[in-house]
Motif scaffolding. Structure first.
Motif, PDB file in Angstrom:
ATOM      1  N   ASN A  83       0.852  -1.182   0.000  1.00 48.76           N
ATOM      2  CA  ASN A  83       0.000   0.000   0.000  1.00 48.76           C
ATOM      3  C   ASN A  83       0.892   1.238   0.000  1.00 48.76           C
ATOM      4  O   ASN A  83       1.490   1.571   1.022  1.00 48.76           O
ATOM      5  N   ASN A  84       0.993   1.884  -1.134  1.00 49.01           N
ATOM      6  CA  ASN A  84       1.849   3.067  -1.229  1.00 49.01           C
ATOM      7  C   ASN A  84       1.075   4.316  -1.611  1.00 49.01           C
ATOM      8  O   ASN A  84       1.487   5.422  -1.269  1.00 49.01           O
ATOM      9  N   ALA A  85      -0.043   4.174  -2.316  1.00 50.00           N
ATOM     10  CA  ALA A  85      -0.776   5.343  -2.805  1.00 50.00           C
ATOM     11  C   ALA A  85      -1.160   6.256  -1.648  1.00 50.00           C
ATOM     12  O   ALA A  85      -1.622   5.809  -0.602  1.00 50.00           O
ATOM     13  N   GLY A  86      -0.949   7.543  -1.834  1.00 57.54           N
ATOM     14  CA  GLY A  86      -1.289   8.511  -0.807  1.00 57.54           C
ATOM     15  C   GLY A  86      -1.189   9.916  -1.349  1.00 57.54           C
ATOM     16  O   GLY A  86      -0.738  10.128  -2.484  1.00 57.54           O
ATOM     17  N   ALA A  87      -1.623  10.866  -0.563  1.00 62.59           N
ATOM     18  CA  ALA A  87      -1.595  12.261  -0.986  1.00 62.59           C
ATOM     19  C   ALA A  87      -1.182  13.133   0.193  1.00 62.59           C
ATOM     20  O   ALA A  87      -1.689  12.968   1.311  1.00 62.59           O
ATOM     21  N   GLY A  88      -0.250  14.039  -0.045  1.00 63.49           N
ATOM     22  CA  GLY A  88       0.157  14.985   0.977  1.00 63.49           C
ATOM     23  C   GLY A  88      -0.879  16.082   1.152  1.00 63.49           C
ATOM     24  O   GLY A  88      -1.749  16.295   0.306  1.00 63.49           O
ATOM     25  N   HIS A  89      -0.790  16.776   2.262  1.00 59.99           N
ATOM     26  CA  HIS A  89      -1.737  17.864   2.529  1.00 59.99           C
ATOM     27  C   HIS A  89      -1.135  18.789   3.572  1.00 59.99           C
ATOM     28  O   HIS A  89      -0.670  18.331   4.619  1.00 59.99           O
ATOM     29  N   VAL A  90      -1.133  20.065   3.278  1.00 60.98           N
ATOM     30  CA  VAL A  90      -0.674  21.076   4.237  1.00 60.98           C
ATOM     31  C   VAL A  90      -1.835  22.013   4.528  1.00 60.98           C
ATOM     32  O   VAL A  90      -2.473  22.530   3.606  1.00 60.98           O
ATOM     33  N   GLY A  91      -2.099  22.230   5.783  1.00 59.06           N
ATOM     34  CA  GLY A  91      -3.193  23.121   6.159  1.00 59.06           C
ATOM     35  C   GLY A  91      -3.433  23.042   7.658  1.00 59.06           C
ATOM     36  O   GLY A  91      -2.888  22.183   8.348  1.00 59.06           O
ATOM     37  N   THR A  92      -4.286  23.941   8.169  1.00 61.16           N
ATOM     38  CA  THR A  92      -4.640  23.898   9.587  1.00 61.16           C
ATOM     39  C   THR A  92      -6.144  24.050   9.729  1.00 61.16           C
ATOM     40  O   THR A  92      -6.815  24.655   8.874  1.00 61.16           O
ATOM     41  N   LEU A  93      -6.685  23.492  10.783  1.00 61.44           N
ATOM     42  CA  LEU A  93      -8.113  23.233  10.887  1.00 61.44           C
ATOM     43  C   LEU A  93      -8.986  24.466  10.714  1.00 61.44           C
ATOM     44  O   LEU A  93     -10.005  24.421  10.023  1.00 61.44           O
ATOM     45  N   GLU A  94      -8.622  25.571  11.320  1.00 56.62           N
ATOM     46  CA  GLU A  94      -9.490  26.749  11.250  1.00 56.62           C
ATOM     47  C   GLU A  94      -9.678  27.233   9.822  1.00 56.62           C
ATOM     48  O   GLU A  94     -10.711  27.837   9.497  1.00 56.62           O
ATOM     49  N   GLN A  95      -8.726  26.964   8.961  1.00 59.23           N
ATOM     50  CA  GLN A  95      -8.757  27.510   7.611  1.00 59.23           C
ATOM     51  C   GLN A  95      -9.153  26.493   6.550  1.00 59.23           C
ATOM     52  O   GLN A  95      -8.990  26.745   5.359  1.00 59.23           O
ATOM     53  N   GLU A  96      -9.650  25.352   6.969  1.00 60.93           N
ATOM     54  CA  GLU A  96     -10.172  24.390   6.009  1.00 60.93           C
ATOM     55  C   GLU A  96     -11.407  23.736   6.586  1.00 60.93           C
ATOM     56  O   GLU A  96     -11.701  23.864   7.777  1.00 60.93           O
ATOM     57  N   SER A  97     -12.132  23.037   5.753  1.00 59.23           N
ATOM     58  CA  SER A  97     -13.374  22.421   6.199  1.00 59.23           C
ATOM     59  C   SER A  97     -13.123  20.997   6.679  1.00 59.23           C
ATOM     60  O   SER A  97     -12.101  20.385   6.383  1.00 59.23           O
ATOM     61  N   VAL A  98     -14.100  20.481   7.395  1.00 58.75           N
ATOM     62  CA  VAL A  98     -14.023  19.085   7.808  1.00 58.75           C
ATOM     63  C   VAL A  98     -14.031  18.177   6.578  1.00 58.75           C
ATOM     64  O   VAL A  98     -13.398  17.118   6.570  1.00 58.75           O
ATOM     65  N   ALA A 195      -0.757  30.866  -0.549  1.00 56.11           N
ATOM     66  CA  ALA A 195      -1.098  30.304   0.766  1.00 56.11           C
ATOM     67  C   ALA A 195      -0.704  31.229   1.909  1.00 56.11           C
ATOM     68  O   ALA A 195      -1.463  31.410   2.864  1.00 56.11           O
ATOM     69  N   LEU A 196       0.467  31.833   1.812  1.00 54.26           N
ATOM     70  CA  LEU A 196       0.904  32.717   2.895  1.00 54.26           C
ATOM     71  C   LEU A 196       0.005  33.942   2.992  1.00 54.26           C
ATOM     72  O   LEU A 196      -0.331  34.400   4.088  1.00 54.26           O
ATOM     73  N   GLU A 197      -0.396  34.467   1.837  1.00 51.45           N
ATOM     74  CA  GLU A 197      -1.275  35.640   1.846  1.00 51.45           C
ATOM     75  C   GLU A 197      -2.626  35.306   2.457  1.00 51.45           C
ATOM     76  O   GLU A 197      -3.271  36.166   3.064  1.00 51.45           O
ATOM     77  N   GLN A 198      -3.058  34.059   2.289  1.00 55.96           N
ATOM     78  CA  GLN A 198      -4.372  33.652   2.791  1.00 55.96           C
ATOM     79  C   GLN A 198      -4.320  33.092   4.215  1.00 55.96           C
ATOM     80  O   GLN A 198      -5.359  32.772   4.784  1.00 55.96           O
TER      81      GLN A 198
END
Length: 275
Positions: A83-98, A195-198
């Protein structure tokens, strides 16, 4: 029946998956190399040809149970699953949805479960093994990687719990924990150019985190090195449950394992986002 063993590897269009597919094929495995879009198989096929070997390419979307079923259809033997398939993700909870977080879990956690669930009857018949590429982020929570680390923590817990149960039927379960790896995975974390501006109140912390991450990946382990280690684990007579792929990964995870109250890890990762 052929004595050649068969391994199915997910996420093989680039990076660790591509390297593992080529390394396993070179070691004598019949490799079923899967990816969502088989039109992206060119790099894999070229690498296999350069290595003097071949792989079988099949379409597979790990988030779609029907795709998983179709991919495994007709297989009468399977000796290993990576099992290798995956996706990275950068973010923090307040600025993204569940829902954003849920999407990360679908690929990195439920995708692993979908494929493993479908493959286990075949692996039980062959007394085979399941290797799942997780991350040091499945052991240590990292700033701005909340959703990604949550998914990897979940995979680690699931596989650690499954391992003794699967072993009673002859199936070996293990995890592969890379640290920083130089691959296209890093470029595909979904971070917008602005991203930094937002980032609002989180901008200073995000800026510090990104600077630290660029430095970490400047000396990253190669995908080829990790792929070779995965091929070794496929063939190992008694593979360890957990394989850390580099000295840096071992040192990083070691900090967590001896940090009983969490203060050392919080001090370490807190420094990554210090203003």
């Amino acid at each position: 029946m052929s004595s050649t063993k068969t391994v199915l590897i997910t996420g093989t269009s680039s990076g660790i998956g591509l390297a593992a597919a080529v390394a396993a094929a070179r070691a004598g495995w019949h490799v079923i190399a899967t990816m969502r879009d088989t039109a992206k198989a060119g790099a894999l096929l070229a690498a296999a040809k350069d290595a003097g070997t071949t792989v079988e390419v099949r379409a597979l979307d790990v988030t779609d149970p029907a795709s998983v079923e179709a991919c495994l259809a007709g297989l009468d033997r399977l000796d290993a699953l990576v099992n290798n398939a995956g996706a990275g993700h950068v973010g923090t909870l307040e600025q993204e949805s569940v829902d954003d977080v849920r999407a990360v879990m679908e690929v990195n956690f439920f995708g692993v479960l979908n494929v493993t669930h479908a493959a286990l009857p075949l692996l039980r018949a062959s007394k085979g093994r399941v290797l799942t590429v997780t991350s040091v982020g499945g052991v240590i929570g990292q700033p701005f990687n909340e959703a990604y680390c949550a998914a990897k923590f979940a995979v680690e817990g699931f596989m650690e719990s499954l391992a003794p149960v699967a072993a009673t039927t002859g199936v070996t379960v293990g995890v592969i924990e890379p640290g920083a790896v130089a691959s296209e995975f890093v470029a595909n974390v979904g971070l917008a150019d602005d991203a930094l501006e937002q980032a609002g109140p989180y901008a200073p912390a995000l800026s510090a985190y990104l600077a630290r991450t660029r430095d970490a990946f400047a000396n990253a382990q190669t995908s080829q090195a990790v792929g070779e280690l995965i091929a070794d684990q496929l063939a190992a007579e008694r593979p360890a449950f957990r394989l850390l792929t580099s000295d840096a990964a071992r040192a990083f995870v070691g900090a967590k394992l001896k940090d009983l109250d969490g203060s050392a890890v919080q001090a370490m990762t807190g420094a990554w986002v210090a203003r």
